[in-house]
Design a protein around this motif. Structure first.
Motif, mmCIF file in Angstrom:
data_model
loop_
_atom_site.group_PDB
_atom_site.id
_atom_site.type_symbol
_atom_site.label_atom_id
_atom_site.label_comp_id
_atom_site.label_asym_id
_atom_site.label_seq_id
_atom_site.Cartn_x
_atom_site.Cartn_y
_atom_site.Cartn_z
ATOM 1 N N LEU A 149 0.757 -1.275 0.180
ATOM 2 C CA LEU A 149 -0.135 0.285 -0.315
ATOM 3 C C LEU A 149 1.002 1.273 0.527
ATOM 4 O O LEU A 149 1.881 1.343 0.994
ATOM 5 N N ILE A 153 -2.153 7.232 0.565
ATOM 6 C CA ILE A 153 -3.146 7.042 0.530
ATOM 7 C C ILE A 153 -4.002 6.555 1.715
ATOM 8 O O ILE A 153 -4.974 6.291 1.514
ATOM 9 N N VAL A 156 -5.240 8.941 3.651
ATOM 10 C CA VAL A 156 -6.594 9.410 3.182
ATOM 11 C C VAL A 156 -8.418 8.850 3.397
ATOM 12 O O VAL A 156 -9.353 9.121 3.101
ATOM 13 N N TYR A 157 -7.058 7.589 2.861
ATOM 14 C CA TYR A 157 -8.359 6.424 2.399
ATOM 15 C C TYR A 157 -9.644 6.391 3.654
ATOM 16 O O TYR A 157 -10.618 6.675 3.966
ATOM 17 N N GLY A 160 -10.953 9.802 5.531
ATOM 18 C CA GLY A 160 -12.370 10.057 5.170
ATOM 19 C C GLY A 160 -13.458 8.715 5.232
ATOM 20 O O GLY A 160 -14.835 9.103 5.613
ATOM 21 N N ALA A 161 -13.146 7.714 4.944
ATOM 22 C CA ALA A 161 -14.073 6.316 5.825
ATOM 23 C C ALA A 161 -14.999 6.795 6.829
ATOM 24 O O ALA A 161 -16.125 6.905 7.785
ATOM 25 N N ALA B 161 -14.138 7.175 2.260
ATOM 26 C CA ALA B 161 -13.163 6.488 1.932
ATOM 27 C C ALA B 161 -12.443 7.576 0.403
ATOM 28 O O ALA B 161 -11.800 8.268 -0.292
ATOM 29 N N ASN B 164 -12.482 10.935 0.381
ATOM 30 C CA ASN B 164 -11.813 12.046 1.111
ATOM 31 C C ASN B 164 -10.692 11.876 -0.473
ATOM 32 O O ASN B 164 -9.295 13.328 -0.368
ATOM 33 N N LEU B 165 -10.543 10.552 -0.557
ATOM 34 C CA LEU B 165 -9.909 10.346 -2.062
ATOM 35 C C LEU B 165 -9.271 11.189 -3.138
ATOM 36 O O LEU B 165 -8.452 11.783 -3.590
ATOM 37 N N ARG B 168 -8.178 15.270 -1.788
ATOM 38 C CA ARG B 168 -7.267 15.045 -2.170
ATOM 39 C C ARG B 168 -6.287 15.416 -3.617
ATOM 40 O O ARG B 168 -5.986 16.626 -3.835
ATOM 41 N N GLN B 175 -0.190 15.164 -8.464
ATOM 42 C CA GLN B 175 0.730 14.821 -6.694
ATOM 43 C C GLN B 175 1.012 13.358 -6.692
ATOM 44 O O GLN B 175 1.525 12.718 -6.701
ATOM 45 N N ILE B 176 -0.278 12.915 -7.117
ATOM 46 C CA ILE B 176 0.066 11.028 -6.490
ATOM 47 C C ILE B 176 -1.093 11.368 -7.998
ATOM 48 O O ILE B 176 -2.159 11.584 -8.719
ATOM 49 N N LYS B 180 -2.488 5.173 -9.471
ATOM 50 C CA LYS B 180 -2.659 4.523 -8.347
ATOM 51 C C LYS B 180 -3.043 4.685 -6.796
ATOM 52 O O LYS B 180 -4.012 3.334 -6.389
ATOM 53 N N ILE B 181 -3.991 5.986 -7.238
ATOM 54 C CA ILE B 181 -5.379 5.781 -6.180
ATOM 55 C C ILE B 181 -6.492 4.821 -6.132
ATOM 56 O O ILE B 181 -6.919 3.959 -5.144
ATOM 57 N N ASN B 184 -4.832 1.189 -5.366
ATOM 58 C CA ASN B 184 -4.524 1.578 -4.446
ATOM 59 C C ASN B 184 -6.335 0.809 -3.368
ATOM 60 O O ASN B 184 -6.451 0.007 -2.440
ATOM 61 N N VAL B 185 -7.399 2.037 -3.757
ATOM 62 C CA VAL B 185 -8.712 1.917 -3.043
ATOM 63 C C VAL B 185 -8.780 0.170 -2.995
ATOM 64 O O VAL B 185 -9.993 -0.698 -2.431
ATOM 65 N N HIS B 187 -7.810 -2.284 -3.789
ATOM 66 C CA HIS B 187 -6.928 -3.619 -2.457
ATOM 67 C C HIS B 187 -7.348 -3.063 -1.681
ATOM 68 O O HIS B 187 -7.646 -4.549 -1.108
ATOM 69 N N ILE B 188 -7.180 -1.892 -0.882
ATOM 70 C CA ILE B 188 -7.583 -2.089 0.552
ATOM 71 C C ILE B 188 -9.024 -2.310 0.149
ATOM 72 O O ILE B 188 -9.140 -3.024 1.455
#
Lengths: 196, 196
Positions: A149, A153, A156-157, A160-161, B161, B164-165, B168, B175-176, B180-181, B184-185, B187-188
DNA sequence: TTCAAAAATGAACCGTGATTCAAAAATAAA
DNA sequence: TTTATTTTTGAATCACGGTTCATTTTTGAA
């Protein structure tokens, strides 16, 4: 000579949280806040420079508590990363659970505040998230958390959640128990939705 | 006879998104929106009833797209719950990735709008989240997702989540990477932060 | 080239509510 | 009780910016 009673300021702040929560900052009237605080309209200006100053004080106080508590959990020596993450989540839930209105104000006005008040609050916010990131890093090093991870990210994730859940909860505190939310958040954060 | 050029309305809407994003709805001036749209102040009132109406149109258009696209992914017969969840996440990223300002307006004003405009937008929002819940339920039935989770909590969690991402990311798109975001989302959401 | 109808304009208007401030009330020392 | 000082008050002020509307501009049909 006369001395300020000294609790009017607190009365005003508490009233402001309620009024800001109900109407939103921009539709909240100073006169309404004063009324709820049992104080004359003008008195608000004895204790606060202006309307925005009232909001700023609310956020300053709030962030101070959040950060102090969060720091405590992170620096605790006896906890595993895993337990620290739980504790960090607890901080947010503990602070807001005693005051749903504050949760609503926090969620609704934080962004606007950052928009207009460049700096100060972005810093508070970032410092708080930094703590979460530290825990994540520890956990990765300890092979407890996935190194896949991106830490920025992730922070922030998760924030926010939680924010969104607090907001939903605050709108109707009786609909979902905060304990259940807290439990679920910890679980999803750690394990996601998939069956292992 | 004369006919409206017909793209002024769109110009105004686009300008409004930019101005709302930069200043926030309440600090946004109609005159500024008009200026950015190369239109006289009064013209805004030819196309819109008032300031709030401009914001409403932005959200109506937005939710329409979001919901339509989301529905498509959910009802697709050939996808597993797992893939559907990915697609639902994609919907949000796809819509906002082409317009960061819109993402900011969405995140910042959605709550205030729900506060003042009871009904209409809460419904849109709920219907969208319902779709996520349907996927989750399917996944649970197919033994792909954990049945431990409260579905209501999950949907508020994941939406917050992502919101918020997006916010950002929109503040500083370089920046990001959004890719990628997005990765990651997904995956998490599925696996959480723990090592399996 | 006119003319009528619609569109566009932007300066003036006006309501709202934040802020001010002169007066009143409360307090404590003399 | 009186007085000086500080706190509190809330009606009046005032700025801001959303909204209006009389005027101007544009368009296309006659």
């Amino acid at each position: 000579m006369r001395i300020k009673e000294g609790n009017k300021e607190k009365d005003i702040l508490q009233a402001a949280v309620k009024v800001f929560a109900e109407y939103g900052y921009h539709n909240a009237k100073i006169s309404k806040i004063a009324e709820l605080a049992n104080v004359a309209t003008g008195s608000v200006y004895v204790y606060f420079k202006n309307k925005k100053d009232v909001l700023l004080r609310i956020f300053e106080d709030l962030w101070e508590v959040l950060y102090k508590e969060a720091k405590k959990s992170v620096s605790s020596k006896s906890l595993t990363p895993d337990q620290k993450m739980d504790k960090l989540i607890d901080v947010l839930f503990d602070v807001f659970s005693v005051n749903p209105s504050l949760a609503i104000v926090f969620v609704n006005e934080q962004n606007h505040l950052i928009l207009s008040e460049e700096g100060k609050f972005q810093i508070f916010y970032d410092k708080f998230l930094d703590l979460g990131e530290i825990i994540l890093r520890e956990g990765i090093k300890a092979k407890q958390f996935s190194s896949q991870l991106d830490r920025i990210i992730f922070r922030v994730y998760i924030f926010g959640a939680i924010r969104n859940l607090l907001h939903r909860w605050a709108q109707d505190p009786d609909q979902i128990s905060l304990e259940k939310i807290r439990h679920n958040v910890k679980h999803i954060t750690k394990f996601g939705i998939s069956i292992k």
